[in-house]
Scaffold this active site. Structure first.
Site, PDB file in Angstrom:
ATOM      1  N   LYS A  57     -18.683 -45.599 -52.736  1.00  9.33           N
ATOM      2  CA  LYS A  57     -17.508 -44.827 -52.309  1.00  9.33           C
ATOM      3  C   LYS A  57     -17.203 -43.719 -53.307  1.00  9.33           C
ATOM      4  CE  LYS A  57     -14.616 -48.399 -54.375  1.00  9.33           C
ATOM      5  NZ  LYS A  57     -13.887 -49.637 -54.126  1.00  9.33           N
TER       6      LYS A  57
ATOM      7  N   TYR B  54      -4.413 -20.360 -72.530  1.00  9.64           N
ATOM      8  CA  TYR B  54      -3.143 -20.199 -71.811  1.00  9.64           C
ATOM      9  C   TYR B  54      -1.950 -20.664 -72.634  1.00  9.64           C
ATOM     10  CZ  TYR B  54      -5.377 -19.317 -67.289  1.00  9.64           C
ATOM     11  OH  TYR B  54      -6.075 -18.770 -66.250  1.00  9.64           O
TER      12      TYR B  54
END
Ligand code: PLP
Length: 717
Positions: free
Chosen positions: A382, A609
């Site tokens: 999965k 940033y």
């Protein structure tokens, strides 16, 4: 190195690609008559009737991939049309050049006139088999013109059907025309322009359009397609022999029954599973182009080797020689071309995952050693195999003899099936009723998430394979273990084929008393259900309880399957647990990225940033081509985590960006653009474990891994 096939895996084209090879072999048969030494009727049956399906098949495939866009996306039709024409014309041009010497030698080009050149170029081909290319060009052009005329697809089908009938009368049904009649005369005039009506005008359009419609009308009924194929094939044989018996055939390329036969063939091929293959596509194409040249080579070689008896005079020997030689040459050619194309696909250019095959093999062996022989691994694939790449993992595991898998959704299961993964595939999660048909189409096994869901699935009315989920304490999925009546009723539901029953342990990772008591109560409740079902006479399905931690902490609970996820990938959920088993579990995944740029950062300057980092001294920094958009948790910004470059640690600087990350390489000499940074894995003596990332971000390894980005490339090494 094996590439992740996800991009190309959206549709089920594997069957088409494989049949292209068979169709190419059929065309070679038409030109070599393999059975002629044994039976003229047999040869007629094989090469003049059955193998005639090959060319319509090729037209339909073109319809499927090229013409379908004329209808579906008219805005892009011209682009698609033009690209196809250019490509086909180029291939035709190359083929003309290849066969020029042979044509000259055979005297094809004596007494050339403008008319005969045009006839050769547009209809007959400059060498006998090359008629196919102008037929494609003319047919596709015709259909393109119809599409921009604004007519409905049914109208074109009518028009192209009429053209096909005109073609039939010049081909297998020519004898129906009365000699001397006007129609007969018109056909004779036509044959001045083209030698046969099996060309781009009369034969190609109908198959191109049918191929284009094929995408919309794919029937999922496996058996009906094959029965249809067998019956229409049989009728075509009858048609062919009848026409021959009455001497009606001028040529034998076109039959009425060829149309249904080709339709059923295409439908049947869509139910073949398997990865699509560019290699097979190209090989089949080159077999088509090259086999007449190989006929010449085989004849020449046979003469030199004094083997004319078996390689030329015996029709079957001749066919096999030509087919094998053509296939070898074509395969080499397409391998060689693939290599040229690979440069575009270099997977390690930016940020990528490397999967260690040896580590995976060791983990599989280690886990198998911890479960009894009767218990089989059912790896959890999965979330793209916990970020590792479900398809790559499934292929590798299949190669190690694993034949059962579990996934979370239909989509994940279908991806595996479409790419040829065999064995049982269990969906652990919920499937929406609208998707029930896909359970059958892809032969997936569905988990019964509770009693109402079982009733719903049963009402779908068709047989579905299921495993019953039993809720023994997790309170997530599965019918409650107390509700034995309900579970018993699920077993008796008419349309549910109950292959298995399982429960999920939700506290098996901790080895403290409360958790262990809880887990033992879960197991007890589960076995109570199994016993109760047995008492009521239910046949015993496969049963399973363990996942990774279950295998290590509760070996006594091994039954038919162990649904192993995280351990298979070589770690456990936490650093501490992973340490405990580090001698037997080896991490499979490494995460790497390129250094994009190296520069100086001077004292007092900021980087990244939000003024989050200020240099206190002059330093050297590097931007890496990986960011949180690739699954590197942004939360790591400002933590103790450092990446590895040249075997040395390079701490993070500032905030992780979406596509980039800045690191401090002041202490590492010689770092330059293009160098490899290791974000998870080994470099020199140093190693970063996914456990470190999980610890720094306060989560478990499962989450870090399963969030690895789709943008990352994945390779097996
Ligand atoms: C994910 C999952 C597993 C595999 O779990 P791991 O702890 O990774 O081994 C097993 N069973 C179920 C029901 C799951 O959802």
């Amino acid at each position: 190195m094996e590439r992740d096939g996800r991009m190309r895996a959206e549709q089920n084209y594997g069957g088409l690609d494989r049949f292209r090879m068979i169709a190419a072999f059929m065309v070679v048969a038409i030109h070599t008559s393999p059975l002629l030494s044994y039976s003229a009727d047999g040869d007629f049956l094989l090469t003049r009737i059955l193998c005639r399906v090959a060319v319509p098949f090729f037209f339909m495939v073109t319809g499927q991939f090229v013409v379908s866009d004329f209808f579906a996306r008219p805005g892009r039709a011209f682009e698609k049309f033009w690209r196809y024409i250019k490509k086909t014309a180029a291939l035709y041009g190359i083929s003309i050049l290849i066969y020029l010497p042979l044509g000259i030698y055979a005297g094809h080009y004596e007494e050339l006139t403008t008319g005969s050149i045009a006839r050769m170029l547009f209809f007959d081909g400059t060498f006998y088999h090359l008629w196919y290319f102008p037929a494609c060009i003319i047919g596709v052009t015709l259909v393109y013109l119809m599409s921009i005329s604004g007519m409905k697809i049914r109208v074109w089908l009518g028009v192209s059907g009429a053209l096909y009938i005109i073609g039939l009368l010049g081909d297998s049904y020519f004898g129906l025309l009365k000699e001397g009649s006007l129609l007969h005369h018109i056909y004779l005039q036509g044959f001045q322009i083209f030698s046969y009506t099996r060309n781009g005008l009369f034969m190609a359009p109908v198959f191109l359009i049918l191929g284009a419609m094929g995408t919309q009308t794919i029937s999922l009924n496996f058996y009906r397609n094959y029965i249809g194929l067998a019956l229409s094939g049989l009728f075509m044989v009858a048609e062919g022999f009848t026409l021959r018996h009455f001497g009606l055939q001028r040529h034998d390329s076109m039959y009425i029954m060829l149309i249904p036969t080709a339709i059923f063939l295409m439908k049947a091929l869509f139910t073949w599973e398997g990865p699509s293959s560019k290699f097979l596509r190209n090989t089949a194409m080159w077999i088509y182009v090259l086999h007449p040249a190989m006929i010449v080579v085989v004849r020449g070689a046979a003469k030199v080797l004094h083997l004319t008896g078996i390689l030329v005079d015996n029709s079957l020997g001749h066919y096999l020689a030509v087919v094998s030689l053509s296939t070898i040459v074509a395969a080499c050619l397409s391998k060689w071309m693939e290599k040229g194309g690979k440069k575009e696909e270099f997977p390690c250019g930016r940020a990528w995952i490397e999967l260690n095959k040896t580590a995976l093999r060791q983990n599989v062996a280690a886990l198998r050693k911890r479960i009894p022989d009767e218990c089989r691994l059912m790896p959890a694939l999965k979330a793209d195999a916990y970020g590792h790449g479900a398809l790559l993992m499934a292929k590798e595991l299949s190669g190690m003899g694993v034949d059962a898998f579990c996934v979370a959704s239909v989509r994940e299961g279908a991806l595996l099936r479409r790419n040829g993964i065999k064995g049982e595939i269990l969906i652990l999660g919920y499937t929406h009723p609208d998707l029930f048909p896909l359970l059958r189409k892809y032969r997936l096994t569905q988990t019964i998430v509770d009693f109402p869901y079982a009733s719903l699935l049963n009402r779908y009315g068709k047989k579905i394979h299921v495993h019953i989920g039993v809720d023994t304490g997790m309170r997530r999925l599965g019918e409650r273990s107390e509700n034995v009546d309900e579970i018993y009723n699920i077993c008796r539901m008419k349309n549910l084929i109950v292959d298995g029953i399982y429960t999920h342990l939700c506290a098996d990772d901790a080895l403290k008393k409360p958790e262990m008591d809880f887990t033992n109560r879960q197991a007890y409740a589960f076995y109570q259900v199994i016993e109760a079902l047995e008492e009521r006479g239910c046949p015993r399905p496969k049963i399973h309880l363990q996942s990774s931690y279950g295998v290590f902490h509760y070996p006594e609970l091994a039954e038919d399957y162990a649904r192993v996820g995280i351990a298979l990938y070589g770690v456990l959920s936490t650093l501490e647990d992973t340490e405990k088993y580090k001698d037997i579990l080896k991490p499979v995944l490494s995460l790497k990225a390129r250094v994009a740029s190296v520069r100086n950062l001077y004292r007092g300057e900021w980087a990244g940033y939000g003024l989050a980092f200020k240099a206190e001294k002059d330093m050297k920094i590097a931007a890496l081509a990986i960011g949180y958009g690739d699954g590197l948790p942004r939360q790591l910004s400002g933590s103790a985590y450092a990446v590895l470059i040249h075997g040395r640690r390079a701490p993070l600087i500032g905030r992780i960006c979406m596509d980039q990350t800045i690191v401090d390489v002041s202490g590492i000499s010689g770092v330059k653009a293009g160098d490899v940074a290791v974000l998870i894995g080994k470099s020199g003596e140093e190693e970063i474990s996914v456990c470190d990332l999980a610890k720094e971000t306060g989560t478990i390894t499962n989450e870090i891994l399963s969030r690895m980005g789709a943008r990352l490339e994945r390779i097996m090494v």
